[in-house]
Design a protein around this motif. Structure first.
Motif, PDB file in Angstrom:
ATOM      1  N   GLN A  39     -92.284 -20.789 -78.095  1.00  0.00           N
ATOM      2  CA  GLN A  39     -92.045 -21.056 -76.680  1.00  0.00           C
ATOM      3  C   GLN A  39     -90.844 -20.247 -76.182  1.00  0.00           C
ATOM      4  O   GLN A  39     -90.891 -19.651 -75.102  1.00  0.00           O
ATOM      5  N   ALA A  40     -89.790 -20.211 -76.973  1.00  0.00           N
ATOM      6  CA  ALA A  40     -88.583 -19.476 -76.574  1.00  0.00           C
ATOM      7  C   ALA A  40     -88.876 -17.985 -76.422  1.00  0.00           C
ATOM      8  O   ALA A  40     -88.411 -17.343 -75.469  1.00  0.00           O
ATOM      9  N   LYS A  41     -89.655 -17.435 -77.353  1.00  0.00           N
ATOM     10  CA  LYS A  41     -89.972 -16.005 -77.284  1.00  0.00           C
ATOM     11  C   LYS A  41     -90.844 -15.692 -76.073  1.00  0.00           C
ATOM     12  O   LYS A  41     -90.614 -14.708 -75.368  1.00  0.00           O
ATOM     13  N   LEU A  42     -91.822 -16.553 -75.802  1.00  0.00           N
ATOM     14  CA  LEU A  42     -92.680 -16.342 -74.634  1.00  0.00           C
ATOM     15  C   LEU A  42     -91.874 -16.434 -73.349  1.00  0.00           C
ATOM     16  O   LEU A  42     -92.011 -15.593 -72.462  1.00  0.00           O
ATOM     17  N   ALA A  43     -91.015 -17.432 -73.254  1.00  0.00           N
ATOM     18  CA  ALA A  43     -90.188 -17.586 -72.051  1.00  0.00           C
ATOM     19  C   ALA A  43     -89.312 -16.353 -71.843  1.00  0.00           C
ATOM     20  O   ALA A  43     -89.188 -15.849 -70.716  1.00  0.00           O
ATOM     21  N   ALA A  44     -88.735 -15.854 -72.917  1.00  0.00           N
ATOM     22  CA  ALA A  44     -87.879 -14.668 -72.806  1.00  0.00           C
ATOM     23  C   ALA A  44     -88.681 -13.445 -72.386  1.00  0.00           C
ATOM     24  O   ALA A  44     -88.255 -12.689 -71.503  1.00  0.00           O
ATOM     25  N   LYS A  45     -89.844 -13.235 -73.006  1.00  0.00           N
ATOM     26  CA  LYS A  45     -90.673 -12.071 -72.656  1.00  0.00           C
ATOM     27  C   LYS A  45     -91.170 -12.139 -71.220  1.00  0.00           C
ATOM     28  O   LYS A  45     -91.276 -11.128 -70.542  1.00  0.00           O
ATOM     29  N   ALA A  46     -91.494 -13.349 -70.771  1.00  0.00           N
ATOM     30  CA  ALA A  46     -92.018 -13.513 -69.412  1.00  0.00           C
ATOM     31  C   ALA A  46     -90.903 -13.633 -68.380  1.00  0.00           C
ATOM     32  O   ALA A  46     -91.165 -13.621 -67.183  1.00  0.00           O
ATOM     33  N   ARG A  47     -89.689 -13.792 -68.861  1.00  0.00           N
ATOM     34  CA  ARG A  47     -88.526 -13.981 -67.985  1.00  0.00           C
ATOM     35  C   ARG A  47     -88.685 -15.209 -67.087  1.00  0.00           C
ATOM     36  O   ARG A  47     -88.465 -15.152 -65.877  1.00  0.00           O
ATOM     37  N   VAL A  48     -89.107 -16.313 -67.728  1.00  0.00           N
ATOM     38  CA  VAL A  48     -89.178 -17.599 -67.047  1.00  0.00           C
ATOM     39  C   VAL A  48     -88.356 -18.585 -67.864  1.00  0.00           C
ATOM     40  O   VAL A  48     -88.106 -18.372 -69.052  1.00  0.00           O
ATOM     41  N   SER A  49     -87.935 -19.656 -67.238  1.00  0.00           N
ATOM     42  CA  SER A  49     -87.150 -20.644 -67.974  1.00  0.00           C
ATOM     43  C   SER A  49     -88.036 -21.389 -68.954  1.00  0.00           C
ATOM     44  O   SER A  49     -89.238 -21.559 -68.726  1.00  0.00           O
ATOM     45  N   THR A  50     -87.429 -21.843 -70.042  1.00  0.00           N
ATOM     46  CA  THR A  50     -88.198 -22.622 -71.009  1.00  0.00           C
ATOM     47  C   THR A  50     -88.655 -23.933 -70.378  1.00  0.00           C
ATOM     48  O   THR A  50     -89.726 -24.438 -70.714  1.00  0.00           O
ATOM     49  N   ALA A  51     -87.877 -24.468 -69.442  1.00  0.00           N
ATOM     50  CA  ALA A  51     -88.275 -25.707 -68.767  1.00  0.00           C
ATOM     51  C   ALA A  51     -89.546 -25.503 -67.949  1.00  0.00           C
ATOM     52  O   ALA A  51     -90.468 -26.331 -67.998  1.00  0.00           O
TER      53      ALA A  51
END
Length: 103
Positions: free
Chosen positions: A23-35
């Motif tokens: 989840q953290a990697k996807l959020a970072a790649k997509a530039r969206v918050s983990t929340a």
């Protein structure tokens, strides 16, 4: 029109598993918050900016409109499952090589 957030959540979670992505990697790649990503992954019904869905789609190595189409009830074709799986594995290996070269 009501969006199918359960289908979006399922598509994201399935694709993350295929790619071995956290989840953290996807959020970072997509530039969206983990929340925000967590809410989408748990099908929290809320209007989402199409750019958010496009960014997540692209981070999952899918066309930009992929999640928007899933939310609308479509089942977009993404190619042969085996070919998609191999492409994802090659991409993951490339990322590993890039990280190793960076050391």
């Amino acid at each position: 029109m009501q969006k199918d957030w359960d289908a979006v959540a399922s598509a994201i979670n399935t694709r993350m598993a295929e790619l071995g992505m956290t989840q953290a990697k996807l959020a970072a790649k997509a530039r969206v918050s983990t929340a925000a990503l967590r809410e989408i992954q748990h099908a929290v019904p809320k209007d989402r900016n199409p750019r958010t869905l496009a960014a997540i789609s692209e981070a999952l190595r899918r066309p930009p409109l992929w999640l928007e189409e899933v939310a609308g009830g479509d089942s977009p074709e993404v190619g042969d499952d085996r070919v998609s799986q191999l492409a994802a594995e090659v991409a993951a290996l490339r990322e590993r090589v890039e990280r190793l070269e960076g050391r």
